[in-house]
Design a protein around this motif. Structure first.
Motif, PDB file in Angstrom:
ATOM      1  N   LEU A  66     -45.121 -62.882  13.770  1.00  0.00           N
ATOM      2  CA  LEU A  66     -43.984 -62.002  14.039  1.00  0.00           C
ATOM      3  C   LEU A  66     -44.002 -61.429  15.455  1.00  0.00           C
ATOM      4  CD1 LEU A  66     -43.975 -60.040  10.660  1.00  0.00           C
ATOM      5  CD2 LEU A  66     -42.645 -62.090  11.256  1.00  0.00           C
ATOM      6  N   GLY A  67     -45.126 -61.600  16.144  1.00  0.00           N
ATOM      7  CA  GLY A  67     -45.235 -61.095  17.506  1.00  0.00           C
ATOM      8  C   GLY A  67     -45.809 -59.699  17.610  1.00  0.00           C
ATOM      9  N   LYS A  68     -45.936 -59.006  16.461  1.00  0.00           N
ATOM     10  CA  LYS A  68     -46.511 -57.658  16.469  1.00  0.00           C
ATOM     11  C   LYS A  68     -46.866 -57.236  15.051  1.00  0.00           C
ATOM     12  CE  LYS A  68     -42.095 -55.199  16.223  1.00  0.00           C
ATOM     13  NZ  LYS A  68     -41.243 -54.211  16.859  1.00  0.00           N
ATOM     14  N   SER A  69     -47.735 -56.225  14.976  1.00  0.00           N
ATOM     15  CA  SER A  69     -48.111 -55.650  13.691  1.00  0.00           C
ATOM     16  C   SER A  69     -48.460 -54.185  13.885  1.00  0.00           C
ATOM     17  CB  SER A  69     -49.313 -56.393  13.083  1.00  0.00           C
ATOM     18  OG  SER A  69     -49.669 -55.814  11.837  1.00  0.00           O
ATOM     19  N   THR A  70     -47.940 -53.335  13.020  1.00  0.00           N
ATOM     20  CA  THR A  70     -48.306 -51.919  13.030  1.00  0.00           C
ATOM     21  C   THR A  70     -49.608 -51.788  12.255  1.00  0.00           C
ATOM     22  OG1 THR A  70     -45.993 -51.243  13.111  1.00  0.00           O
ATOM     23  CG2 THR A  70     -47.586 -49.587  12.369  1.00  0.00           C
ATOM     24  N   VAL A  71     -50.661 -51.420  12.976  1.00  0.00           N
ATOM     25  CA  VAL A  71     -51.989 -51.391  12.363  1.00  0.00           C
ATOM     26  C   VAL A  71     -52.451 -49.994  11.977  1.00  0.00           C
ATOM     27  CG1 VAL A  71     -52.770 -53.542  13.421  1.00  0.00           C
ATOM     28  CG2 VAL A  71     -53.063 -51.400  14.655  1.00  0.00           C
ATOM     29  N   TRP A  72     -51.774 -48.967  12.491  1.00  0.00           N
ATOM     30  CA  TRP A  72     -52.185 -47.601  12.167  1.00  0.00           C
ATOM     31  C   TRP A  72     -51.034 -46.654  12.464  1.00  0.00           C
ATOM     32  CZ3 TRP A  72     -52.752 -42.862  14.498  1.00  0.00           C
ATOM     33  CH2 TRP A  72     -53.515 -41.918  13.807  1.00  0.00           C
ATOM     34  N   THR A  73     -50.902 -45.576  11.677  1.00  0.00           N
ATOM     35  CA  THR A  73     -49.886 -44.546  11.906  1.00  0.00           C
ATOM     36  C   THR A  73     -50.514 -43.180  11.651  1.00  0.00           C
ATOM     37  OG1 THR A  73     -48.127 -46.041  11.206  1.00  0.00           O
ATOM     38  CG2 THR A  73     -47.618 -43.701  11.187  1.00  0.00           C
ATOM     39  N   GLY A  74     -50.230 -42.223  12.568  1.00  0.00           N
ATOM     40  CA  GLY A  74     -50.759 -40.869  12.400  1.00  0.00           C
ATOM     41  C   GLY A  74     -50.537 -40.025  13.634  1.00  0.00           C
ATOM     42  N   HIS A  75     -51.421 -39.043  13.845  1.00  0.00           N
ATOM     43  CA  HIS A  75     -51.296 -38.092  14.951  1.00  0.00           C
ATOM     44  C   HIS A  75     -51.386 -38.768  16.316  1.00  0.00           C
ATOM     45  CE1 HIS A  75     -51.330 -34.592  12.388  1.00  0.00           C
ATOM     46  NE2 HIS A  75     -52.362 -35.099  11.727  1.00  0.00           N
ATOM     47  N   LYS A  76     -50.667 -38.204  17.270  1.00  0.00           N
ATOM     48  CA  LYS A  76     -50.567 -38.784  18.609  1.00  0.00           C
ATOM     49  C   LYS A  76     -51.929 -38.967  19.269  1.00  0.00           C
ATOM     50  CE  LYS A  76     -48.468 -38.098  23.133  1.00  0.00           C
ATOM     51  NZ  LYS A  76     -47.648 -37.239  23.979  1.00  0.00           N
ATOM     52  N   GLU A  77     -52.791 -37.954  19.183  1.00  0.00           N
ATOM     53  CA  GLU A  77     -54.079 -38.017  19.875  1.00  0.00           C
ATOM     54  C   GLU A  77     -54.934 -39.163  19.352  1.00  0.00           C
ATOM     55  OE1 GLU A  77     -52.774 -35.218  18.540  1.00  0.00           O
ATOM     56  OE2 GLU A  77     -52.266 -34.143  20.387  1.00  0.00           O
ATOM     57  N   LEU A  78     -54.946 -39.343  18.038  1.00  0.00           N
ATOM     58  CA  LEU A  78     -55.733 -40.429  17.470  1.00  0.00           C
ATOM     59  C   LEU A  78     -55.092 -41.783  17.782  1.00  0.00           C
ATOM     60  CD1 LEU A  78     -58.305 -41.017  16.014  1.00  0.00           C
ATOM     61  CD2 LEU A  78     -57.159 -40.613  13.854  1.00  0.00           C
ATOM     62  N   ALA A  79     -53.761 -41.831  17.793  1.00  0.00           N
ATOM     63  CA  ALA A  79     -53.066 -43.072  18.170  1.00  0.00           C
ATOM     64  C   ALA A  79     -53.439 -43.473  19.600  1.00  0.00           C
ATOM     65  CB  ALA A  79     -51.555 -42.898  18.038  1.00  0.00           C
TER      66      ALA A  79
END
Length: 99
Positions: A66-79
């Motif tokens: 697909l060309g990309k994958s969302t591997v994690w979601t959460g707080h900005k600092e940890l992202a």
């Protein structure tokens, strides 16, 4: 009446409720690149995020197909921390704020 108790001062009872964050979470998205081997990407997902081999493989195939994958979601600092770590492992990644 005890000597230190002052009955003239009544403090109102306060109820504290946990503060809810209104900030929208950020997603770490890994993008496809022609450089890294599939097995290498799987290994990095396992090391960085603690994914099982099955989950890491699923995300690797999303990136590949697909060309990309969302591997994690959460707080900005940890992202931002995950983004930096993935970049140190030479993976092409970005962060985006969720809608």
């Amino acid at each position: 009446m005890p000597p230190f108790q002052n009955s003239a001062i009544d403090l109102p009872e306060t109820k504290s409720s946990p503060k809810t964050s209104t900030a929208k979470p950020y997603s770490v998205i890994v993008l496809n690149d022609p450089v890294n081997l599939m097995s290498y990407v799987i290994l990095i997902f396992q090391k960085v995020f603690g994914f099982s081999k099955t989950k890491a493989t699923k995300h690797m195939f999303e990136v590949h197909e697909l060309g990309k994958s969302t591997v994690w979601t959460g707080h900005k600092e940890l992202a931002e921390s995950y983004l930096y770590t993935l970049q140190q492992w030479h993976l092409n990644a970005i962060i985006e704020q969720n809608e």
